[in-house]
Design an enzyme around this catalytic site. Structure first.
Site, mmCIF file in Angstrom:
data_model
loop_
_atom_site.group_PDB
_atom_site.id
_atom_site.type_symbol
_atom_site.label_atom_id
_atom_site.label_comp_id
_atom_site.label_asym_id
_atom_site.label_seq_id
_atom_site.Cartn_x
_atom_site.Cartn_y
_atom_site.Cartn_z
ATOM 1 N N LYS A 284 1.037 -1.195 -0.243
ATOM 2 C CA LYS A 284 0.195 -0.195 -0.006
ATOM 3 C C LYS A 284 0.750 1.136 -0.067
ATOM 4 C CE LYS A 284 -4.340 0.810 2.003
ATOM 5 N NZ LYS A 284 -5.678 0.601 2.876
ATOM 6 N N GLU A 370 -19.421 -5.027 10.428
ATOM 7 C CA GLU A 370 -20.759 -4.134 10.490
ATOM 8 C C GLU A 370 -21.441 -5.309 11.949
ATOM 9 O OE1 GLU A 370 -19.829 -3.690 8.105
ATOM 10 O OE2 GLU A 370 -18.897 -1.960 7.902
ATOM 11 N N ARG A 398 -25.464 -2.287 7.317
ATOM 12 C CA ARG A 398 -25.330 -3.919 7.407
ATOM 13 C C ARG A 398 -25.440 -4.758 8.465
ATOM 14 N NH1 ARG A 398 -20.043 -5.068 4.258
ATOM 15 N NH2 ARG A 398 -21.619 -3.964 1.630
HETATM 16 C C1 LIG Z 1 -18.869 -1.845 4.868
HETATM 17 C C2 LIG Z 1 -17.797 -1.149 5.133
HETATM 18 N N1 LIG Z 1 -16.962 -0.879 6.168
HETATM 19 C C3 LIG Z 1 -16.079 0.225 6.358
HETATM 20 C C4 LIG Z 1 -15.660 0.780 4.893
HETATM 21 C C5 LIG Z 1 -14.380 1.579 5.611
HETATM 22 N N2 LIG Z 1 -13.278 1.239 4.318
HETATM 23 C C6 LIG Z 1 -13.277 1.721 3.302
HETATM 24 S S1 LIG Z 1 -11.475 0.597 2.779
HETATM 25 C C7 LIG Z 1 -11.265 0.076 3.686
HETATM 26 C C8 LIG Z 1 -10.346 -0.517 4.425
HETATM 27 C C9 LIG Z 1 -10.451 -1.908 3.204
HETATM 28 O O1 LIG Z 1 -8.985 -2.412 2.673
HETATM 29 P P1 LIG Z 1 -8.835 -3.546 1.499
HETATM 30 O O2 LIG Z 1 -9.970 -4.451 0.945
HETATM 31 O O3 LIG Z 1 -7.821 -4.828 1.976
HETATM 32 O O4 LIG Z 1 -8.076 -2.262 0.649
HETATM 33 P P2 LIG Z 1 -6.690 -1.600 0.883
HETATM 34 O O5 LIG Z 1 -7.385 -0.131 1.351
HETATM 35 O O6 LIG Z 1 -6.229 -2.250 1.261
HETATM 36 O O7 LIG Z 1 -6.569 -2.113 -1.127
HETATM 37 C C10 LIG Z 1 -12.255 -0.353 4.890
HETATM 38 C C11 LIG Z 1 -12.597 -0.323 6.222
HETATM 39 C C12 LIG Z 1 -15.724 0.481 3.756
HETATM 40 N N3 LIG Z 1 -15.799 0.917 2.709
HETATM 41 N N4 LIG Z 1 -17.238 -0.465 3.625
#
Ligand SMILES: Cc1ncc(C[n+]2csc(CCOP(=O)(O)OP(=O)(O)O)c2C)c(N)n1
Length: 640
Positions: A284, A370, A398
């Site tokens: 990242k 969630e 959710r």
């Molecule tokens: C249901 C939900 N909860 C929380 C979030 C907030 N959120 C956005 S990106 C993320 C992390 C996602 O991690 P990953 O899938 O590994 O993607 P990366 O950012 O590492 O590329 C979170 C928790 C979300 N988008 N959707």
């Protein structure tokens, strides 16, 4: 940018020779850094998938082949390569490109998102439609390891593995959610990632087996044995055994910054059949050292100075509701050893990280889960603890069944802290906190509260922690508090279920909720200049109503205007209207109007622009009040 300037679509990309792709990757990265440093937006996630994005569009025949990006926050390189490079500086602004992927924005945006872990289910739906329609193209879901903490991802994997449909899942594993990833699957992926030996041994054994003679009865026996042996050896050596058991052919792990390896792997996976999962390892923030070192801080960035990495800060010096809440929680936690706090992968976003540092044993990051977070909180409450589930309004959607089934029916005192309630600004439609009033008012036993400022947020939180009779939700906005917040000990108590009459008038009463209380007061002041005297009530409890205050208001006013920062459908105003309809005989001349967010999708823009667009401003409130009283703007000018 000599290469990028020539790329108007992935068709141009596919005309480049392979050996030019690393240079293209450099240019895409540079462009991403230039634009995000100027206008802000998601940063580290996109930097990590530059090579992966190029490789996907190079190997697959997009847009005929469908790439479904999970969340979409990593989609900026995809936008750059799919005809939106020139428009990139308009990202997240009113009328500009969305910060996520949108079907209406590009034919390359196959499926819109913003919430995590929808990609596998959506991709399976698309693949199923393809097969039913007798069509022929590839479907690829790209999902992060963070999103693999969601139950929804497993529902999709389970279903897809069972159907044996042609579908590719690319697991973009960077070890991070927004914060460091958590949980058993994360541990499992770490084991896989750190054991490349597995893969080598497995390949060597397979080659050995395939050299066995494949003719005659002896050959068949050897072949059968080989298959058996292969399967049992797979059990020992395959790094992605979990996925193989779910019906996916696992391939990887592959270095997601090595374009050659990515292209070869994706090309060979493209030519396989059935459900396949490619495990891609990325970093990242790749290519911007500060973001590589601190991907949590750089997940999303305000505009910043490219050289120093200095990010712009908000100017007015008042803290965000989020940090007021976070600090208050720590103070309450010190006094209450039974207070426990749950976040669904948002320790920074919800401001609860500070509680975790102070009381690590009483703090739980459950991942992007969630529904689990809420049922887990219900379990904690069932044993007498005081759980605070701090979840954004939009993400709590959710967990609706958990709220009803696990919390409300058992009347358990779970405290819901709903950050980002209301209009959320640049993230746009997928992140809007507009529905919580409607969905929470419908839940029996639920207290729903909204503070008018930071001090009242803490007073409501303290009340909930000390005396919640059952489930208790507090909603507050993505904004700074309107006034400095005194220490908790100096903040007066709020009595449960009471409203606050802030101003007494005679012509109409404005019943305002949360963020709308101060604008309603401002509206009342401008109405006064026009000769209209308005009462303003801070309806800090949306449920239950303050019956005594409501009765007094009804006695003295012939016109009521409700104002709330939430959907007008089934909101606070609608609840009041329903209630008054039942008492119509007692108030035959009462005029009532409801002001809230109209029943349509509100596009990305700044929060202030969105508030103005829907009339949730002092002027907008005053105009509605006048209309309710039947006073035209012209007559006001005469009166004034
Ligand atoms: C249901 C939900 N909860 C929380 C979030 C907030 N959120 C956005 S990106 C993320 C992390 C996602 O991690 P990953 O899938 O590994 O993607 P990366 O950012 O590492 O590329 C979170 C928790 C979300 N988008 N959707």
């Amino acid at each position: 940018m000599p290469l990028l300037d020539r790329i108007r679509s992935p068709h141009d990309l596919r005309r480049l020779p392979r050996d030019e792709l690393p240079r293209l990757a450099e240019e895409v990265r540079e462009r991403l850094i230039d634009v995000v440093s100027a206008v802000g937006g998601h940063f580290a996630p996109g930097l990590g998938v530059v090579e992966l994005t190029i490789a996907l569009h190079y190997v697959f025949d997009t847009p005929r082949d469908r790439i479904v990006w999970d969340v979409g926050h990593q989609g900026y390189p995809h936008k750059i390569l799919t005809g939106r490079n020139d428009a990139l500086p308009t990202l997240r602004q009113k009328g500009g490109l969305s910060g996520f992927l949108r079907r209406e924005e590009s034919e390359y945006d196959v499926f819109g998102a913003g919430h995590a872990a929808t990609s596998i289910s959506a991709a399976l739906g698309i693949a199923t439609a393809r097969d039913l329609k007798g069509e022929d193209y590839q479907v690829v879901a790209v999902i992060g390891d963070g999103a693999l903490t969601c139950g929804l991802a497993y529902e999709g994997l389970n279903n897809a593995g069972h159907t044996e449909r042609d579908l590719i899942v690319v697991l973009n594993d960077n070890k991070m959610s927004i914060s460091p990833n958590v949980g058993a699957i994360h541990r499992y992926l770490t084991r896989v990632r750190t054991n490349p030996l597995y893969n080598r041994i497995r390949e060597e054994i397979k080659q050995l087996l395939h050299r066995a003679p494949a003719f005659g009865s002896l050959g068949e026996l050897v072949e059968t044995l080989a298959v058996r042996l292969d399967e049992s050896l797979l059990n020992i050596f395959v790094p992605g055994m979990l996925f193989e058991e779910l019906g996916f052919r696992y391939v990887g792990p592959v270095d997601g910054h090595d374009l050659g390896a990515l292209l070869d792997t994706l090309a060979s996976v493209r030519d396989l059949r059935g459900p396949r999962l490619v495990h891609v390892l990325t970093r990242k923030g790749k290519g911007y050292p500060l973001a590589e070192e601190n991907p949590v801080l750089w997940h999303g960035a305000n505009p910043f100075d490219k050289r120093s990495g200095q990010m712009e800060r908000k100017k007015d010096g008042l803290p965000a509701y989020t940090s007021v809440f976070g600090k208050g929680l720590v103070e309450l936690g010190a006094a209450r050893p039974d207070l426990v706090v749950i976040t669904a992968a948002m320790p920074g976003g919800t401001g609860t990280g500070a509680f975790g540092e102070a009381f690590p044993d009483r703090y739980f990051d459950v991942g992007i889960a969630e529904a689990h977070a809420v049922t887990f909180a219900a379990g904690l409450a069932a044993e007498g603890l005081r759980p605070v589930a701090a979840i954004y309004s939009t993400f709590l959607q959710r967990a609706y069944d958990s709220i009803v089934h696990d919390v409300a029916i058992q009347n358990l005192p779970v405290i819901f802290a709903l950050d980002r309630a209301g209009l959320v600004g640049n993230d746009g439609p997928t992140h809007m906190g507009l529905y919580d009033i409607a969905y929470l008012l419908a839940v029996p036993n639920m207290t729903v509260a909204a503070p008018k400022d930071g001090a009242e947020l803490l007073a409501l939180l303290r009340l909930a922690v000390e005396r919640a009779p059952g489930p208790f939700a507090i909603r507050y906005p993505r904004d700074n508090v309107p006034a400095p917040v005194p220490p908790l000990a100096e903040i007066p108590e709020v009595e449960y279920g009471t409203w606050e009459v802030l101003r007494e008038g005679t012509d109409l009463a404005i019943l305002a909720v949360g963020t709308m209380v101060l604008p309603a007061l401002a509206a009342a002041r401008s109405l006064e200049a026009a000769g209209v005297r308005a009462t303003v009530v801070n309806c800090r409890f949306l449920k239950p109503f303050d019956e005594a205050t409501l009765a007094r208001i009804l006695e003295r006013h012939a016109a009521l205007l409700t104002v709330e920062e939430g959907t007008i459908v089934n909101g606070f105003g609608a609840a009041l209207a329903g209630r008054l309809a039942a008492e119509r005989d007692r108030h035959p001349d009462l005029r009532l109007d409801l002001l809230g967010v109209p029943d349509r999708i509100i596009e990305h823009a700044s929060r202030a622009e969105q508030l103005a667009e829907v009339g949730l401003t002092p002027d907008g409130i005053a105009a509605r009040a006048l209309a309710l009283l039947g006073i035209t703007a012209g007559r006001i000018r005469e009166t004034a």
